[in-house]
Motif scaffolding. Structure first.
Motif, short mmCIF file in Angstrom:
data_model
loop_
_atom_site.label_atom_id
_atom_site.label_comp_id
_atom_site.label_asym_id
_atom_site.label_seq_id
_atom_site.Cartn_x
_atom_site.Cartn_y
_atom_site.Cartn_z
N MET A 1 -2.43 -0.21 10.76
CA MET A 1 -2.27 0.02 9.33
C MET A 1 -3.59 0.55 8.76
N GLU A 2 -3.48 1.57 7.94
CA GLU A 2 -4.69 2.13 7.31
C GLU A 2 -4.29 3.02 6.15
N SER A 3 -5.31 3.43 5.37
CA SER A 3 -5.11 4.34 4.25
C SER A 3 -6.15 5.45 4.43
N LEU A 4 -5.79 6.68 4.07
CA LEU A 4 -6.76 7.78 4.25
C LEU A 4 -7.96 7.56 3.33
N PRO A 5 -9.15 7.94 3.80
CA PRO A 5 -10.34 7.78 2.96
C PRO A 5 -10.28 8.69 1.73
N LEU A 326 5.65 -1.03 7.54
CA LEU A 326 6.41 -0.08 6.72
C LEU A 326 5.83 0.01 5.32
N PHE A 327 5.50 -1.14 4.74
CA PHE A 327 4.99 -1.17 3.37
C PHE A 327 3.69 -0.39 3.24
N PHE A 328 2.78 -0.62 4.18
CA PHE A 328 1.46 0.01 4.04
C PHE A 328 1.43 1.46 4.54
N SER A 329 2.54 1.94 5.08
CA SER A 329 2.51 3.31 5.59
C SER A 329 3.19 4.30 4.66
N GLU A 333 5.84 3.97 -4.90
CA GLU A 333 6.70 4.71 -5.82
C GLU A 333 7.66 3.73 -6.44
N GLY A 334 7.21 3.05 -7.48
CA GLY A 334 8.06 2.07 -8.14
C GLY A 334 8.59 1.06 -7.14
N LYS A 335 9.90 0.84 -7.18
CA LYS A 335 10.50 -0.14 -6.28
C LYS A 335 11.24 0.52 -5.12
N SER A 336 10.84 1.75 -4.77
CA SER A 336 11.58 2.48 -3.74
C SER A 336 11.49 1.80 -2.37
N PHE A 337 10.39 1.08 -2.12
CA PHE A 337 10.27 0.41 -0.82
C PHE A 337 11.37 -0.63 -0.65
N LEU A 338 11.63 -1.38 -1.70
CA LEU A 338 12.67 -2.41 -1.65
C LEU A 338 14.05 -1.78 -1.39
N ASP A 339 14.30 -0.62 -1.98
CA ASP A 339 15.56 0.07 -1.73
C ASP A 339 15.75 0.36 -0.24
#
Ligand code: OGA
Ligand code: NI
Length: 344
Positions: A1-5, A326-329, A333-339
């Motif tokens: 898991m990571e985020s771009l700098p 999945l969450f951190f990748s 966008e609002g609650k789209s992850f939960l959908d």
């Protein structure tokens, strides 16, 4: 898991006096914002919950269903623990840029100074810098990212972590009782290695404050989040009925929000709150969010007690580790992850 700098917004503002806002930070902002006092955000009295007041418990149940969000007053976290945490969060962002860089996130992990949820080079960016630290279970702590330039940072965060964890543990017992679920069911999901992570948010002022967003609209992925506003500058807004409600934290209160995992556990009875942060034109803003999730080994899916009679499971069940990946990748966008966690 990571985020771009990404560049530090604080350094960018310091270097340019903030006169220029790069296009990557310009965002459309067209939704309605409620005027002050339009709706009362629920306030829950922790002491009354501890005394077992039925009315207060019912108020908590409604807050979790209608808002996914409330202010918690009369909690038992000592003032010196809260003040110590605030002082050290402030202290970290006041360190010279070169010193903060020593704590920059590294490839493949989330802890450290930087940002989260940046997954592509053309994605819009939030007007903020953060320090993200895993705090529980203790073996998840990566002290490499716990600034040692501030003499008290580590002890302040250690104390704060334990104090907010005990508040959340008690809230979860009350939540279970409200749901008619044995509190052990939720406690067992957390076990002895329930996850807690702390995110310190630094929102620099912006001359075009209404063109940028401090924190993109999102819901938190966890069970319960406790947010502490560090200075007197407001900025948190909650979305309800397509309107953003600005939050004015009460003196000494925690802002608590229901996260996606609690929405999933309750099969949708409790709602995670969609929220965002806006920035001020003249003043910086700081906040500290403490996220609380089950054990990494837990299964994330509707509790069987919540699907037993009335409703079929709305969400699928997956391992917590996969859920977090999945969450951190994906970008927020609002609650789209939960959908995406819904059963097909
Ligand atoms: C968060 C968050 C809001 C704030 O850290 O998840 O929503 O007020 N913070 O900074
Ligand atoms: Ni949040």
């Amino acid at each position: 898991m990571e985020s771009l700098p990404v560049p530090s917004v604080q350094s960018m503002v310091a270097a340019e006096g903030g006169a220029h806002v790069p296009p990557r930070y310009i965002r459309p902002r067209d939704e309605a914002v409620a005027t002050d006092g339009e709706t009362e955000i629920p306030v829950i009295d922790f002491q009354r919950l501890q005394l077992g007041h039925d009315e207060e418990m019912a108020r908590l149940d409604r807050a979790c269903q209608d808002w996914g969000f409330f202010q918690l007053i009369n909690h038992s976290v000592p003032e010196d623990v809260v003040d110590g945490m605030k002082a050290n969060a402030r202290g970290f962002f006041e360190l010279p840029a070169e010193t903060k860089k020593q704590f920059a996130q590294e490839r493949g992990q989330l802890d450290g100074y930087g940002q989260l949820f940046v997954v592509s080079e053309d994605q819009k960016l939030d007007w903020a810098d953060i320090l993200f630290l895993n705090t529980l279970p203790v073996q998840n702590r990566n002290f490499r990212f716990w600034p040692n330039q501030l003499a008290k940072f580590r002890s302040a965060l250690d104390k704060y972590s334990a104090a907010v964890k005990s508040i959340v543990d008690f809230l979860l017992v009350t939540v279970a009782n409200n749901l008619g679920v044995d509190p052990e069911v939720i406690a067992n999901k957390c076990g002895t290695d329930g996850i807690q992570a702390v995110r310190m948010n630094y929102y620099p002022p912006c001359v075009q404050a209404d063109k940028v967003i401090g924190f993109s609209p999102h819901s938190d992925s966890d069970l319960l989040t406790l947010v502490l506003q560090v200075n007197e500058v407001d900025g948190l807004q909650i979305k309800r009925n397509e309107t953003w409600f600005p939050v004015r934290p009460l003196e000494g209160a925690f802002i608590v929000n229901v996260g996606d995992i609690l929405q999933i556990f309750t099969n949708g009875r409790y709602k995670s709150a969609e929220h965002r942060a806006v920035v001020d034109m003249k003043k910086e803003r700081l906040s500290i969010a403490a996220f609380h999730s089950p054990s990494v080994h837990a299964v994330i899916g509707p509790l069987k007690e919540m699907v037993a009679h009335e409703h079929e499971a709305v969400y699928r069940s997956i391992g917590h580790d996969e859920f977090m990946k999945l969450f951190f990748s994906s970008k927020l966008e609002g609650k789209s992850f939960l959908d995406r966690m819904k059963k097909l």
